[in-house]
Enzyme design. Structure first.
Site, PDB file in Angstrom:
ATOM      1  N   LYS A 197      45.286  41.999  40.127  1.00 41.85           N
ATOM      2  CA  LYS A 197      44.392  42.652  39.161  1.00 41.85           C
ATOM      3  C   LYS A 197      43.620  43.724  39.914  1.00 41.85           C
ATOM      4  CE  LYS A 197      40.705  41.931  35.863  1.00 41.85           C
ATOM      5  NZ  LYS A 197      39.869  40.974  35.147  1.00 41.85           N
ATOM      6  N   ARG A 207      35.571  46.244  27.995  1.00 43.10           N
ATOM      7  CA  ARG A 207      34.168  45.933  28.322  1.00 43.10           C
ATOM      8  C   ARG A 207      33.257  46.332  27.168  1.00 43.10           C
ATOM      9  NH1 ARG A 207      34.409  47.771  34.725  1.00 43.10           N
ATOM     10  NH2 ARG A 207      35.997  46.237  35.321  1.00 43.10           N
ATOM     11  N   LYS A 219      33.544  46.311  40.605  1.00 43.45           N
ATOM     12  CA  LYS A 219      34.231  45.051  40.901  1.00 43.45           C
ATOM     13  C   LYS A 219      35.155  45.167  42.116  1.00 43.45           C
ATOM     14  CE  LYS A 219      33.848  43.153  36.201  1.00 43.45           C
ATOM     15  NZ  LYS A 219      34.509  42.342  35.147  1.00 43.45           N
ATOM     16  N   GLU A 235      48.757  38.359  47.484  1.00 40.80           N
ATOM     17  CA  GLU A 235      48.123  37.634  46.368  1.00 40.80           C
ATOM     18  C   GLU A 235      49.149  36.739  45.665  1.00 40.80           C
ATOM     19  OE1 GLU A 235      45.141  37.213  45.458  1.00 40.80           O
ATOM     20  OE2 GLU A 235      43.920  38.860  46.188  1.00 40.80           O
ATOM     21  N   LYS A 250      48.066  43.672  36.516  1.00 40.83           N
ATOM     22  CA  LYS A 250      47.148  44.271  35.549  1.00 40.83           C
ATOM     23  C   LYS A 250      46.384  45.407  36.184  1.00 40.83           C
ATOM     24  CE  LYS A 250      43.092  43.061  32.897  1.00 40.83           C
ATOM     25  NZ  LYS A 250      42.080  42.097  32.664  1.00 40.83           N
ATOM     26  N   TYR A 315      47.765  44.753  23.133  1.00 37.24           N
ATOM     27  CA  TYR A 315      47.066  44.917  21.849  1.00 37.24           C
ATOM     28  C   TYR A 315      48.019  45.474  20.785  1.00 37.24           C
ATOM     29  CZ  TYR A 315      43.284  44.110  25.025  1.00 37.24           C
ATOM     30  OH  TYR A 315      42.496  43.529  25.989  1.00 37.24           O
TER      31      TYR A 315
HETATM   32  C1  PBG Z   1      37.411  40.162  32.961  1.00 39.71           C
HETATM   33  C2  PBG Z   1      38.551  40.751  32.232  1.00 39.71           C
HETATM   34  C3  PBG Z   1      38.732  42.124  32.039  1.00 39.71           C
HETATM   35  C4  PBG Z   1      39.898  42.276  31.274  1.00 39.71           C
HETATM   36  C5  PBG Z   1      40.404  41.001  31.026  1.00 39.71           C
HETATM   37  N1  PBG Z   1      39.561  40.069  31.635  1.00 39.71           N
HETATM   38  C6  PBG Z   1      37.885  43.269  32.421  1.00 39.71           C
HETATM   39  C7  PBG Z   1      37.333  43.362  33.766  1.00 39.71           C
HETATM   40  O1  PBG Z   1      37.863  42.824  34.750  1.00 39.71           O
HETATM   41  O2  PBG Z   1      36.281  43.976  33.869  1.00 39.71           O
HETATM   42  C8  PBG Z   1      40.428  43.603  30.842  1.00 39.71           C
HETATM   43  C9  PBG Z   1      41.421  43.625  29.734  1.00 39.71           C
HETATM   44  C10 PBG Z   1      41.631  44.961  29.128  1.00 39.71           C
HETATM   45  O3  PBG Z   1      41.112  46.014  29.572  1.00 39.71           O
HETATM   46  O4  PBG Z   1      42.364  45.003  28.118  1.00 39.71           O
HETATM   47  N2  PBG Z   1      37.475  38.906  33.442  1.00 39.71           N
END
Ligand code: PBG
Length: 326
Positions: A197, A207, A219, A235, A250, A315
């Protein structure tokens, strides 16, 4: 006449032949549909940066799941959107067995036991700091966070979750979640790890949807640097050893090479998260009629599949499923 022996165009000459030689297909079996849950009854609000995607109260989520199941869409990833009042530094609400999230999971599994429910394990939806881990003096603590994540996963498994999705990127989280589930007789609950990620700007609309942006900083001390691909292998090795059932990359589109690398090197199924910003860009350009949104959607899903993902969180899932019925 020019002598050409190999003419690849022969395999493109009509629909039937093109269909016959097609190497990759996207079906509803491959897709996971993310859903945003809010408190209340009969409540529904569109996420402004994600046209067609709504935050919904539990009763409407049930209806949504029912209509998706009829379209052959069986797997859902549920995210809770909570009011600020319920957020604190320790993400206490994430461990509340009677909270909105576990209660809704229970309802869904009661009415639709055949629906596969994936949950989110991370502190950010419940954290007043908006971070995925515990914050102390501006630092995100790793090992102290693990304990909270493991308890959160257990609450979700008890509520009936089929797949736990740790999205936090703390070191060692898959291992502690697996151990906690096993110790409590949830050996059949799966883990889809957010393995690679990245610290990405493509999460912006998500968000907005959850009102979960970090209150300070970014982050980057836990999510991966977009410049790195070897690190994704590290990972993945750790997640495999710690007991993950799926490895996720992701976002998807800027990371198709990472999807391929993991698929070439690991036998576990690879998932890819076609994230909110990727969805928003297509919708925005389509609204302006700068692109054909439906065709671009199909091409994007196919590209993720071709790169090596067998599972796609997107989505677009419902509109894709609907387009197959037309
Ligand atoms: C956070 C989380 C995020 C997404 C899924 N779980 C955002 C982030 O890490 O700030 C993002 C999913 C998306 O953008 O569709 N635990």
């Amino acid at each position: 006449m020019t002598k050409i022996t190999q003419r690849p165009r022969r395999n493109r000459k009509n629909v039937a032949i093109r269909n016959m030689v097609r190497e990759n297909h996207v079906t509803t079996d491959d897709l996971i549909f993310p859903l945003f849950l809010i408190d209340g009854k009969n409540k529904k609000a569109e996420v402004s940066s994600m046209p067609g995607i709504y935050r919904m109260s539990g009763d409407l989520i049930l209806k949504e799941i029912e209509s998706c199941l009829k379209l052959g869409l069986n797997t859902f990833c549920l995210f809770p959107s909570l009011s600020d009042k319920l957020k604190d530094k320790k993400a206490t609400e994430g461990l509340n067995k009677k909270g909105l999230y576990p209660a809704t999971i229970k309802e869904i599994k009661k009415y639709f036991p055949e629906a596969v429910i994936m949950t989110d394990v991370a502190m950010d939806p419940y954290s007043s700091d908006g971070h995925d881990g515990l914050v102390k003096h501006g630092e995100i603590l790793n090992d102290e966070t693990l304990d909270i994540l493991a308890k959160m996963a257990l609450v979700q498994a008890e509520a009936g979750a089929d797949i736990i999705g740790p999205s936090d990127m703390m070191d060692g989280r898959v291992g502690v979640v697996r151990e906690t589930l096993d110790d409590n007789n949830f050996t059949n609950v799966s883990i889809m790890s957010y393995t690679a990620k990245y610290a990405s700007a493509f999460y912006g609309p998500f968000r907005d949807a959850l009102d979960s942006a970090p209150k300070f900083g970014d982050k980057k001390t836990y999510q991966m640097d977009p410049a790195n691909s070897k690190e994704a292998i590290l990972e993945a090795e750790l997640d495999l050893m710690e007991g993950a059932d799926f490895l996720m990359v992701k976002p998807a589109l800027s990371y198709l090479d990472v999807i391929k690398t993991l698929n070439d090197n690991f036998t576990l199924p690879i998932a890819a998260y076609n994230v909110s910003g990727e969805y928003a860009m297509v919708k925005a350009a389509a609204q302006k009629k700068w692109i054909d949104g439906d065709k671009v959607r199909d091409e994007i899903l196919l590209s993720i599949k071709r790169a090596g993902a067998s599972v796609i969180l997107t989505y677009f899932a419902k509109e894709f499923a609907l387009s197959l019925k037309k």
